[in-house]
Every structure is written in structure tokens, then in C-alpha cells.
Scaffold this motif. Structure first.
Motif, mmCIF file in Angstrom:
data_model
loop_
_atom_site.group_PDB
_atom_site.id
_atom_site.type_symbol
_atom_site.label_atom_id
_atom_site.label_comp_id
_atom_site.label_asym_id
_atom_site.label_seq_id
_atom_site.Cartn_x
_atom_site.Cartn_y
_atom_site.Cartn_z
ATOM 1 N N PRO A 246 0.148 -1.244 -0.032
ATOM 2 C CA PRO A 246 -0.004 0.197 0.213
ATOM 3 C C PRO A 246 0.647 1.685 0.275
ATOM 4 C CG PRO A 246 -0.570 -1.149 1.618
ATOM 5 C CD PRO A 246 0.539 -2.193 0.947
ATOM 6 N N ASN A 247 0.148 2.470 -1.161
ATOM 7 C CA ASN A 247 1.205 3.222 -0.616
ATOM 8 C C ASN A 247 0.619 3.968 0.307
ATOM 9 O OD1 ASN A 247 2.107 2.907 -3.028
ATOM 10 N ND2 ASN A 247 0.457 3.365 -3.723
ATOM 11 N N ARG A 248 0.725 3.749 1.567
ATOM 12 C CA ARG A 248 0.393 4.596 2.803
ATOM 13 C C ARG A 248 1.177 4.061 4.145
ATOM 14 N NH1 ARG A 248 -4.044 1.645 1.753
ATOM 15 N NH2 ARG A 248 -5.168 0.667 3.339
ATOM 16 N N GLY A 249 1.080 4.262 5.103
ATOM 17 C CA GLY A 249 1.443 4.034 6.326
ATOM 18 C C GLY A 249 2.908 3.393 5.763
ATOM 19 N N TRP A 250 4.009 2.099 7.066
ATOM 20 C CA TRP A 250 4.827 1.926 7.281
ATOM 21 C C TRP A 250 5.333 0.137 6.713
ATOM 22 C CZ3 TRP A 250 9.789 4.166 7.741
ATOM 23 C CH2 TRP A 250 10.877 2.674 8.108
ATOM 24 N N GLN A 251 5.172 0.654 5.887
ATOM 25 C CA GLN A 251 5.398 -0.850 4.508
ATOM 26 C C GLN A 251 6.454 -1.240 4.721
ATOM 27 O OE1 GLN A 251 2.108 -1.371 3.595
ATOM 28 N NE2 GLN A 251 1.234 0.494 4.959
#
Length: 460
Positions: A246-251
């Protein structure tokens, strides 16, 4: 609440201390001789509290002393559980909290880390402590009164910081932010590296040089708010798999078996069971103008600090003899707003393509891949995870971080050599991560390892 009793010894022979912090306020406090008054280090911690951009809920202050930080937190909307092992400090805080109209928000109790039965309230979202950082005294000696000695002196073997960490691990939530005032120079027994090696992200918010000492406000948190990485049993390459995160958060994504790992310049990375292979997806704003080459060198420097190895520019992790044990690769594409950072590290020495390579067992000791991944995750989160109110990395910070890793290796006698030019003297890093070198009075920038050979003290 009635006006607290101020007729006892805790208030007699007290003095009035005024404490100010920009953006916070000014407070007049009654502080007796046996209680630590608010000083410059208190102001550093107060400024760090004011910088946090998180919703006020429940906070804990350990070692509340005069009570001023608990008062500040209460004025910002926090409900505060304040603790101190010094009964005079407890009486002082209760009095000052009352005088500043915050008795409904602040409860003050005798106790703290190391006291029997003491626990961190489960609802706490922020914990603040101006850690004691006086050096532990020699056995049988005491420099201060017993109460003062207990509240102002660190302890050996990890310091009060390690004691606190054990409490936080057992009772704190994954969304807890721990904010500590720590001495970084000279290092005290309480060391922020211990937190990172136990899987906690850390970031310095501000610092102050006080004579021969430097203190820092340091924030600690669990990467991703405690949400773990995507873990695969096997894959071709974590760099490829990370594209779909995903393109959000700490991935981030790791694998127990990687068949076709990639190295620099499209080379292959040979994975064996028990190694670490993982990729992080970093979101770096275009306006920050941070080049992926600089991200790569700064990541290498941070990892090296925490697993006890060295960095070899531009993207290798090596042991003290210069033998490679890991590497970092940075990639992005035109249709991505992210930078993918892949990290591969050997667990133990071996022969690869006829060459001896090293492993983290030579620098960090015997640890599992899960342990090492946790350290990598915390070290990278500390630099790049977005936490409201905490400073984001900029070019200057990443340059300093990168050069710290490279220069530590240079100080041990490593140097680069070019067959056509001779020995070179590294003098800095460019904003794209290029190595600035000097040779015979001429300064140039190296942007690729090709044509550059590193020599190490073990080569002679």
C-alpha cells in the motif's frame, strides 16, 4: 481538592523558581532544596513536548520533581499520572499542581521504575522522563543525600533506560510514545541504541550542550504502531514484491527464502536459510529534494551502527576486515512516489563465487533473522517513518548520518584507490550520495563504485 498541606519539611526553606518555555508559558514554582529544580535540561524536554502533534489523552511523567512538566502536559489537555521516588518531590509537585489549577488533571504518587508493584497505566499514550544521568558512584560511596542520590544518578548495566524498557515491553501499548531526556556525550549507561536493538524506533527531537555534556530529547515508538511487516515464506525478490505494498503507512516486506535477490548494477544476491532479505517502501516528498543515493548511504550508516559493522561506500556493509556481509539497494520508477530500499544481510561467513564473505554473527553475535530484521526495521523507521510532530529527515541530516558511517571506517585506516589515479582521500558526500574525494590537490565526485578499489588495514 483542598489546598495541600505546605507546612511540612518539604516546603520549609524552599525558594521560588520561575520557569519559562517559548510557546508554553511561564510558571512560578515552589522548590525545596531536596528537589531537582527545573533547569536547562527541563526546558529541552518541555520544548520537545510542545513539538509533538498528537491528540492529548493520558500521559505519564516519571521523576516529576517540581511538577512543571506535568503542569505543562495538563495545560495541553493531557490527563497526567505523575510519579517520583522522592517524597519531598511528591509533596512539591502536589503543591505546584494545585497552585496552577491542574489538580483535576494531574495525580501525583510516590513511586517509579524499580519500585515494588509500580506499573505504567495501560491507557497511557505518552511517557516522559528526564532520566537521571549522573554516573553511578563507586561501591560504598555517596555524593548526595540518599533521596537525591536515588533520583539523580543512573545505574550500571543499561541504566534506568533499560529498566524502563522492561516495564514498557510488559505493560505499554504498541501506540505508546516514550520521550526521554538522555545524555549522549559522554554516553551514560542509559543508551538509545539498546532500544533500537530491542525493536524500538528512536529519533532525536532536540539537544543542548551544557558544558562538557550534551543532552538530547529522544522519542521512542514501535515501528508501524506495532503492526508487523508482511512476511513471505518465499519469493523471487522482495524488491519486486514491495511494489504492490500500500502507498500509505510504514510498509515493509521480508521473506524466509529469496530465490532471485538483486544487488548493485543488476547483480544477483545469494540467499541462504537464516539470512535477512527485506524491502522497505519509503514515502519521501518531492519538495524535500532527497536523492535516493543519499537515502541509500544513510540507511547503510544507520544499520551499521546497530549491528556493529562498517559501511563501504556506496552500498556495502562490511566487517572490520572489509569482508562484505550485506548490501543496500535503492530503486524507484517514474510511476512511483516512493523509494524502495532493499537490504540483504548474511547470517554467517561463507564462500560465495570463490570469495570469503562475512555475516552478522561476526559483528553482532548469534541472533536469529527475526531479531536482526527487528533491528533493521527500527533503525530505518527512526529515520523515515512519519510520526506527527517529530522532525522529518532533511538533506543535511542524511548527509551527517551517512558521513558518520563512512568516516568511522576511514578512521580505522580504510581508503579508496583508483588504478588510474592512485590513492584518494574522501572529504565529504554530495547531496546525491556521491563520494567527494581529493587527489593531488584535485577534488572530484565519485558516483559509482566501478573503477574504485577499497583498501583495508587487513590488506597490508
Amino acid at each position: 481538592m483542598k489546598n495541600p498541606d505546605t507546612s511540612n519539611d518539604s516546603i520549609i526553606n524552599s525558594r521560588i523558581v520561575e520557569f519559562k518555555v517559548e510557546g508554553g508559558g511561564a510558571w512560578e514554582l515552589i522548590v525545596p532544596k531536596t528537589v531537582y529544580p527545573p533547569r536547562e535540561d527541563t526546558k529541552v524536554l518541555a520544548e520537545a513536548i510542545l513539538s509533538l502533534d498528537i491528540e492529548a489523552s493520558t500521559a505519564v511523567e516519571i521523576g516529576c520533581g517540581s511538577g512543571v512538566l506535568s503542569i505543562l502536559l495538563a495545560e495541553l489537555g493531557w490527563d497526567v499520572f505523575a510519579f517520583d521516588v522522592n517524597p519531598y518531590a511528591v509533596a512539591t509537585s502536589i503543591s505546584n499542581v494545585y497552585e496552577h489549577g491542574q489538580s483535576e488533571r494531574v495525580s501525583v504518587t510516590e513511586g517509579g521504575v524499580g519500585e515494588p508493584g509500580w506499573e505504567i497505566p495501560s491507557e497511557a499514550k505518552l511517557l516522559v522522563w528526564n532520566l537521571p544521568y549522573l554516573e553511578p558512584p563507586d561501591i560504598g560511596t555517596m555524593r548526595l543525600e540518599p533521596i537525591e542520590e536515588a533520583s539523580m544518578t543512573d545505574i550500571p548495566d543499561g541504566g534506568w533506560s533499560a529498566e524502563l524498557m522492561s516495564h514498557v515491553e510488559s505493560s505499554g501499548g504498541d501506540d505508546l510514545i516514550v520521550l526521554l531526556l538522555m545524555r549522549s556525550d559522554p554516553r551514560s549507561p542509559s543508551d538509545k541504541r539498546d532500544w533500537v536493538r530491542n525493536g524500538w524506533s528512536c529519533r532525536v527531537i532536540n539537544s543542548l550542550r551544557m558544558g562538557e555534556e550534551r543532552v538530547e530529547s529522544v522519542a521512542f515508538w514501535k515501528p508501524g504502531g506495532g503492526v508487523g511487516a508482511v512476511t513471505l515464506d518465499e519469493c523471487d525478490s522482495t524488491m519486486t514484491e514491495a511494489e504492490s505494498l500500500p502507498n500509505r503507512g510504514w510498509q515493509r516486506i521480508s521473506t524466509k527464502s529469496q530465490r532471485r535477490g538483486r544487488g548493485r548494477g543488476g547483480s544477483s544476491w545469494q540467499f541462504e536459510e537464516g539470512d535477512v532479505a527485506a524491502t522497505w517502501k519509503l514515502f519521501i516528498e518531492d519538495e524535500s529534494k532527497i536523492h535516493h543515493g543519499l537515502v541509500q548511504t544513510s540507511v547503510g550508516s544507520a544499520i551499521a551502527e546497530y549491528i556493529g559493522c562498517r559501511t563501504k561506500w556506496p552500498n556495502d556493509l562490511v566487517d572490520k576486515n572489509g569482508q562484505k556481509l550485506g548490501g543496500i539497494i535503492a530503486e524507484s520508477s517514474s510511476n512511483e512516489s516512493t523509494i524502495r530500499i532493499g537490504v540483504g544481510i548474511n547470517s554467517a561467513p561463507r564462500i560465495v563465487s570463490g570469495k570469503e564473505v562475512s555475516g552478522w554473527s561476526e559483528t553482532l553475535g548469534e541472533h536469529s533473522a527475526e531479531d536482526v530484521f527487528r533491528i533493521l526495521d527500527a533503525s530505518m523507521s527512526g529515520m523515515f517513518e512519519e510520526i506527527p510532530g517529530l522532525p522529518k529527515p532533511d538533506v543535511e541530516f542524511l548527509l551527517q548520518q551517512s558521513w558518520k558511517g563512512i568516516s568511522s571506517h576511514l578512521s580505522e585506516g580504510a581508503y579508496p584507490h583508483s588504478p588510474g589515479t592512485g590513492n584518494m582521500r574522501p572529504v565529504g558526500l554530495g547531496e546525491d550520495g556521491g563520494l567527494i574525494v581529493e587527489n593531488a590537490g584535485e577534488v572530484s565526485v565519485m558516483t559509482d563504485l566501478d573503477g574504485l578499489v577499497w583498501h583495508f588495514p587487513s590488506d597490508s
